[in-house]
Design a protein around this motif. Structure first.
Motif, PDB file in Angstrom:
ATOM      1  N   MET A 107      41.030  56.193  50.860  1.00 30.74           N
ATOM      2  CA  MET A 107      39.957  55.312  50.397  1.00 30.74           C
ATOM      3  C   MET A 107      40.615  54.038  49.891  1.00 30.74           C
ATOM      4  SD  MET A 107      36.687  54.958  49.950  1.00 30.74           S
ATOM      5  CE  MET A 107      35.541  53.898  49.035  1.00 30.74           C
ATOM      6  N   ARG A 108      40.038  52.878  50.245  1.00 36.13           N
ATOM      7  CA  ARG A 108      40.595  51.594  49.836  1.00 36.13           C
ATOM      8  C   ARG A 108      39.546  50.813  49.059  1.00 36.13           C
ATOM      9  NH1 ARG A 108      42.390  51.938  55.258  1.00 36.13           N
ATOM     10  NH2 ARG A 108      40.171  52.242  55.644  1.00 36.13           N
ATOM     11  N   VAL A 109      39.865  50.454  47.811  1.00 32.63           N
ATOM     12  CA  VAL A 109      38.975  49.647  46.965  1.00 32.63           C
ATOM     13  C   VAL A 109      39.679  48.325  46.718  1.00 32.63           C
ATOM     14  CG1 VAL A 109      37.677  49.524  44.817  1.00 32.63           C
ATOM     15  CG2 VAL A 109      38.086  51.747  45.893  1.00 32.63           C
ATOM     16  N   ILE A 110      39.082  47.231  47.199  1.00 34.78           N
ATOM     17  CA  ILE A 110      39.767  45.940  47.230  1.00 34.78           C
ATOM     18  C   ILE A 110      38.970  44.898  46.464  1.00 34.78           C
ATOM     19  CG2 ILE A 110      40.669  44.116  48.722  1.00 34.78           C
ATOM     20  CD1 ILE A 110      40.851  46.253  50.943  1.00 34.78           C
ATOM     21  N   ALA A 111      39.612  44.313  45.446  1.00 30.15           N
ATOM     22  CA  ALA A 111      39.026  43.182  44.728  1.00 30.15           C
ATOM     23  C   ALA A 111      39.902  41.944  44.857  1.00 30.15           C
ATOM     24  CB  ALA A 111      38.836  43.532  43.250  1.00 30.15           C
ATOM     25  N   HIS A 163      32.800  38.844  43.050  1.00 30.15           N
ATOM     26  CA  HIS A 163      33.524  38.397  41.858  1.00 30.15           C
ATOM     27  C   HIS A 163      33.896  39.555  40.944  1.00 30.15           C
ATOM     28  CE1 HIS A 163      32.327  34.344  43.073  1.00 30.15           C
ATOM     29  NE2 HIS A 163      31.093  34.795  43.173  1.00 30.15           N
ATOM     30  N   ALA A 164      33.760  40.799  41.427  1.00 32.00           N
ATOM     31  CA  ALA A 164      34.009  41.968  40.595  1.00 32.00           C
ATOM     32  C   ALA A 164      35.447  42.451  40.769  1.00 32.00           C
ATOM     33  CB  ALA A 164      33.041  43.092  40.950  1.00 32.00           C
ATOM     34  N   ASP A 165      35.972  43.053  39.722  1.00 33.67           N
ATOM     35  CA  ASP A 165      37.275  43.692  39.801  1.00 33.67           C
ATOM     36  C   ASP A 165      37.067  45.157  40.167  1.00 33.67           C
ATOM     37  OD1 ASP A 165      39.963  44.101  39.718  1.00 33.67           O
ATOM     38  OD2 ASP A 165      40.234  43.543  37.621  1.00 33.67           O
ATOM     39  N   VAL A 166      38.173  45.875  40.367  1.00 35.80           N
ATOM     40  CA  VAL A 166      38.073  47.275  40.760  1.00 35.80           C
ATOM     41  C   VAL A 166      37.309  48.077  39.716  1.00 35.80           C
ATOM     42  CG1 VAL A 166      39.429  49.378  41.122  1.00 35.80           C
ATOM     43  CG2 VAL A 166      40.114  47.254  42.228  1.00 35.80           C
ATOM     44  N   ALA A 167      37.512  47.766  38.430  1.00 36.79           N
ATOM     45  CA  ALA A 167      36.824  48.508  37.368  1.00 36.79           C
ATOM     46  C   ALA A 167      35.313  48.358  37.484  1.00 36.79           C
ATOM     47  CB  ALA A 167      37.298  48.028  35.998  1.00 36.79           C
ATOM     48  N   GLU A 168      34.828  47.137  37.784  1.00 39.17           N
ATOM     49  CA  GLU A 168      33.393  46.919  37.935  1.00 39.17           C
ATOM     50  C   GLU A 168      32.854  47.588  39.195  1.00 39.17           C
ATOM     51  OE1 GLU A 168      34.822  44.571  34.905  1.00 39.17           O
ATOM     52  OE2 GLU A 168      35.506  44.401  36.987  1.00 39.17           O
TER      53      GLU A 168
END
Length: 370
Positions: free
Chosen positions: A177-181, A297-302
């Motif tokens: 799984m890839r979460v990209i900010a 405009h969100a980071d990984v945490a958001e």
């Protein structure tokens, strides 16, 4: 005379009876089994723990929490088996490790990926996150690290304050799984240490790795267009990929190859209804958490907070299959505590007196080959 004729006819009839074929046996019922799914992952080679490997072009740390806003945990000062195990020991309580790496993609980073995955498996830590920030490095090292990551079930994050450029994109391709900010970019691969003196010689050297690169992208479910960009975009430039291109090239969200294998396994263990809810959640997650105007405009945490709130609408975590539920790596599920540290001399373990933590590695040696 007539008696002789009748005798001959009788002999012929008896011979025909003896040669008559036996009646055919009743056909047997043949159970046709569907062919097994084609597993494209490359099996990880046995790890040689004897070399004293140190991170020469980056820094790593390990935390047992996915919340990087509280810090990145304990620094990784040694890649020896016992040292890594001691660093990860506390993560058995959460069932999760987050490996933060900032630096170049080198052979020592590949060794870190291989060894961290092995130690996590030995400790029974099933959820693994690679939290990466890298401007690139060696293509060969990236493929070696990616094969280890793909075989050991890693989620990969690129935070808003991080980048994943050049060879790092190959590592990204291997994640489950890839979460990209942050930004992801590609350019032409080049070996600064190359001895080539002409275009022909340089082309020959690049062709030696091109087949391996194509095979690597195929088995990890990434588009061959990634290869095209890595051979056409000038090295002095950088092609920053859009969200649409990341999805189109198979570099964001769930890995297509791993997802196919998961569907077969989950349909058997969790049921078809579980899969339908998971698919519905993923569609909503991509639209609302990854592709909306706010997500840009969100980071990984958001992004994670959005997904955690959204999945409750689809009945996750599932009571029957909590570990296989979407985003379960953020649940902190407690896994069974495995056996204690192996004694000195056990396979893969280094003697305690030889595993003292070396000084932290730096990048003083200059940039790694691109």
């Amino acid at each position: 005379m007539r008696l002789g004729v009748w005798s001959c006819l009788l002999c012929l009839l008896l011979a025909a009876c003896e040669r008559a074929p036996a009646p055919p046996a009743a056909p047997t019922q043949v159970q046709l089994q569907p062919p097994p799914p084609r597993v494209q992952r490359k099996p990880q080679a046995e790890i040689d723990w004897s070399p004293d490997v140190r991170l020469e072009a980056g820094d790593a740390s390990i935390d047992c929490s996915p919340d990087y806003r509280t810090g990145d945990g304990r620094p990784v000062l040694s890649l020896a088996y016992l040292d890594l195990r001691k660093t990860m020991q506390d993560c058995r309580a959460t069932g999760l490790i987050r490996l933060r790496y900032s630096g170049k993609i080198t052979q020592s980073f590949a060794a870190l990926a291989e060894r961290a995955g092995k130690v996590a498996a030995d400790l029974g830590i099933g959820k693994r996150i690679l939290d990466i920030d890298s401007s690139g490095g060696s293509v060969e090292a990236a493929m070696r690290a990616g094969d280890a990551i793909g075989e050991n079930d890693w989620t990969i994050w690129v935070r808003a304050d991080s980048v994943c450029y050049s060879a790092c994109v190959l590592v990204l391709a291997a994640g489950d799984m890839r979460v990209i900010a942050g930004k992801v970019g590609i350019h032409r691969m080049i070996q600064l240490s190359s001895t080539a003196r002409s275009r022909r010689e340089l082309g020959e050297q690049l062709r030696q790795v091109s087949e391996d690169l194509r095979n690597y992208l195929e088995r990890n479910g990434a588009s061959i267009e990634v290869y095209d960009l890595m051979t056409t975009v000038p090295n002095r430039k950088l092609r920053i990929l859009t969200e649409q291109e990341l999805e189109q090239f198979g570099l964001s969200g769930p890995n297509a190859v791993e997802d196919d294998l998961d569907r077969i396994r989950l349909a058997r263990s969790c049921g078809v209804e579980f899969l339908r809810r998971r698919d519905a959640f993923r569609r909503a997650y991509e639209q609302q958490c990854m592709q909306s105007s706010d997500a840009a405009h969100a980071d990984v945490a958001e992004i994670n907070a959005c997904g955690l709130a959204l999945r409750e609408r689809y009945g996750f975590p599932d009571p029957k299959c909590p570990i296989d539920s979407p985003m379960s790596e953020l649940d902190g599920a407690v896994l069974a505590i495995p056996a204690p540290l192996p004694p000195d001399g056990a396979p893969g373990a280094m003697p305690a007196e030889t595993s003292a933590a070396p000084a932290a590695a730096t990048a003083e040696g200059g940039p790694a080959p691109q």
